[in-house]
Structures are given as structure tokens and as C-alpha cells.
Design an enzyme around this catalytic site. Sequence first.
Site, PDB file in Angstrom:
ATOM      1  CB  SER A 203      -1.016   0.011   1.136  1.00 30.11           C
ATOM      2  OG  SER A 203      -0.454  -0.470   2.306  1.00 30.11           O
ATOM      3  CD  GLU A 235      -0.850   3.501   5.379  1.00 30.77           C
ATOM      4  OE1 GLU A 235      -1.440   2.445   5.642  1.00 30.77           O
ATOM      5  OE2 GLU A 235      -0.265   3.690   4.312  1.00 30.77           O
ATOM      6  CG  ASP A 247       6.285   0.767   5.610  1.00 33.07           C
ATOM      7  OD1 ASP A 247       7.360   0.472   6.158  1.00 33.07           O
ATOM      8  OD2 ASP A 247       5.179   0.352   6.003  1.00 33.07           O
ATOM      9  CE1 TYR A 296       3.072  -0.371  12.738  1.00 32.62           C
ATOM     10  CE2 TYR A 296       1.655   1.535  13.061  1.00 32.62           C
ATOM     11  CZ  TYR A 296       2.885   0.999  12.727  1.00 32.62           C
ATOM     12  OH  TYR A 296       3.921   1.838  12.400  1.00 32.62           O
TER      13      TYR A 296
END
Length: 469
Positions: A203, A235, A247, A296
Site C-alpha cells: 500500500s 495513511e 515504508d 499496530y
Amino acid sequence: MILCENQAFYTGWTKNISLRFRQHKIGNGSRYTKKNKPVKVVYWKTCKDKSTAMKKEIEIKKLTRKQKERLIFGRRNSMNLPVDFDQFEYLSIAPGRVNILGEHIDYNGGSVLPVAIDRYVYLGANKSNEQIIRITALDLNQTISFRIDEIEKKIDVRGNPLPDWSLYPAGVFWAASKQNLRISGFEGIFTSTIPMGTGLSSSAAVEVAFAALMREFCSWEIDNLELAKICQMAENQFIGVNCGLMDQFASANGVQNSLLFFNTTTLDWFPVELPDNVTIVITNSKIPRSLSNSAYNERRDSCEKALNDLRKNYPNRSNLCQISISEFEEVEKELEETLQKRAKHVIHECARVNQAINFLNDNLLFEFGELMKASHNSLRDLYEVSTPELDLLVSIANKINGCYGSRLTGAGFGGCIVSLVQSETVNKFVEELESTYFKKTGKEIETYVCKASDGVIVEWHELSTSIVD
Ligand code: GLA
């Protein structure tokens, strides 16, 4: 390399591409670009230091025009595209990433060691003058259209809620517009060779591919780090996953054959070349990462609580990685048990990355591998994000001859492990890992032998055909 209005390519070296490009644009870069206005940056290569960059500059300057064009446009041809993107003027290609060391510390101010991998999101697109964005996700066989001025509402042109996959591009455009960056309408399709939902940042790569595309369309004057931050904002605030920057950073800034040492406090980074005889092997447990988003966010909350409590003793620390192991040991008993475990993982993982870089520089690969093993144990016992399948895979991998070290990679809760393996033993490693795991569990796994790749690039088509030699 900059394309100038007279169609020539100007080559130079710099520590900051976007800043340098701006200088060239306003006539403060060089005599050449003052006379021949620059149009856009068409090619760049990240080097490990100034002298390598200067050598590269000289090398490029010696190339013929044809050879330069091959550098600029060659990726499209050499990449074995999964789809024919020829109908599109723009092609944005963003890699996935695997994290070699430094897990769950990018939101605690630590340094991390990810690698962009040679698995990509490919996005072909044509700009339009309408205020509508139309995207087809080839792998899902779905198309959606939404209005730029309705992105915040998360609805398509008919008023229906946007499907989950489309929230990633939509979120990027939402975040960019919050930063006062212009958004243009376009029509695009994308496909991906990054296995989805396995901890390889499929993603983040989608976000980065769309962000880089829009940067081209609307001439945003931001560098790849800023681009990554926009994707992270999408995000965090649009999707609702409180992730760190690792990321998106890796997908944007990847460097061929190199690990990326990225300090998430200062945002400084540099590439560290992977020794020749090391190959990155990723193994997918095929255990879906269910509930991973909520777990998370919950881990991240624990870190914040732990930091809050530790600040009673160390008031001026702004993140967990600013607390040393010995400082932590003095006061850890004061923390509630779970918070103590979480913080202990983070603080030791930070120290492991800092030590790892010395091992890498000295080519001490087995010592480096030991740190990977310790990282896995800590993620299993202290951070509690492993699964029995990942533990089994890691323990099998670590016993195979030629494996320097193995650990779970990414957020955990399923997904993949990563192993660094002596290149000449890779085939045997893969065979043995697959067959031993199958014998013990009756289950198949998938293995990806990867190369460290460059970060996102956007190529455009029209130019390559219209340039006259
Ligand atoms: C996910 C997040 C990253 C990082 C890793 C764990 O991949 O997106 O920011 O926190 O988990 O290291």
C-alpha cells in the site's frame, strides 16, 4: 539530468535535487541553464558520497545523446512490464520494501534499515482537464471515479462510498491538497507485483506511485522525502493507520543494491551498499495479517504511554530511542509489565541498528545476522507481534547453512520473514526452507529472491518519441 528547453540534457551533481533544480530554474544554477531554461529533472542516481556522485556525473557527461536517452527511458523497456502501458503518457513505478532491521522503531525516533525491492506498483496515466480522477485497479478488476472536490467525503461520482483500495490514492490527494498542493484530474490504471497484505508495503508503494505521478502532473516542487511524508499523512489521517515514515520513505528513496540507513528523528539518511555475496530472501508464511491495523495502533499507544511514564525520570526525552539501555535498566521496574516489555524491545532494537551499521561496514555478516535473530526474538517475546508460523520459519531458516540471519519483517501479526543468505547457497536455502516447513506443517510457503532497487520513478512517453536526435 535536467531536460532544457532546447531539448538538451544538462547533467550535474547535488545534495538536494529539488533545491538545486529550483536554483537552475530561476537562473542561479549555471551559465548553461541560465541561457537554456530547464524544463524538468529527467534522471537521477543516488550515490553513497560526493566523490562517487562526481565520478558518475563525468561518466554521464561523456555519453552520447542516444546513451543518455537509454538511461532515462530504458527502465520502461527493461522492466518486463506486466501490462502494456503504451496508451499512457506517464508511467509511475514505485517499489515495495522489506525491512532488514529496526522494527517498530520508526515511530519511536529510531534508525531503521529497509531496502526497496524489485517488486513494483506500475501506474499508467494520462492527465485530463476535468476535475475527476478515474482509476482502474487491474488486479481487482475494478474502476472508480471520484471528484477532486469530494475527496474528503470518500465518495465516488455517484455518491457511493469509495472502496478500500481506492482510499490510498484518494488519501494521497487529500493529504497533498491539505498541504496546498494542486491536484489535477487524470485517468489511470495500475497493477502490482508486490504481494498484497504480507508486510512488503504494497500500500505504501501504491501511495508513492500516485503521489509521484501527481508531482509530475502538477509540478509540485517537493523532494522524495516530502513526498513520502504526504503519503504517511494519508495513511495516518485518511486511512487511520498510525504508521511511521519508513515504508513510504523506502519506496520513494530506494537505492539499487543498497540498504537505506534512515534516522527517523533527524530524517537524515544514506545508502549502505549490500555486500556482493549477500542475497535477500523473503518468505511469505501466507498467514493473513488480520487485525493488524488495530494491533499496530495499540502497540504505538503503548510506546507513547511508556514514554510518558519514563519521562518522570527523564523529562526532556521526546522519544523512546533517546533513552539508553542503561538508563532504561535503572527505572524499568517502575513501568507496568506490558509497557516495560514494549519499551525494552524498542530501546534494544534502536541499539541493534546502530551496532548493525558498524558490522556492515566491516563486512561482519554473521555478526549482523545475530542482530537479526535477536530482533526476531524480541519481536516475539517482548513486542508480541510474531505468530507460530513466523517463529517456525525463522528457526528453520536460521539453521540452514549459508543463512546469516532471519527475522520477521514489517509490522508482524503474519506476513513474511526476511533472510540474508550467502548468494551461492540461495537455491539450496530456498529448497530446504520450503521442504522442511512443508514436512513440519503440511503447508506451502512462497519465496521471493529479491534485489535492492531504486525508488520511485515517473517516465513519460511523449518525450521519448518526440525527441529528435
Ligand atoms: C509498518 C509501518 C511502518 C513500521 C513497521 C514496523 O510497516 O507502516 O511504519 O512501523 O510496520 O517496523
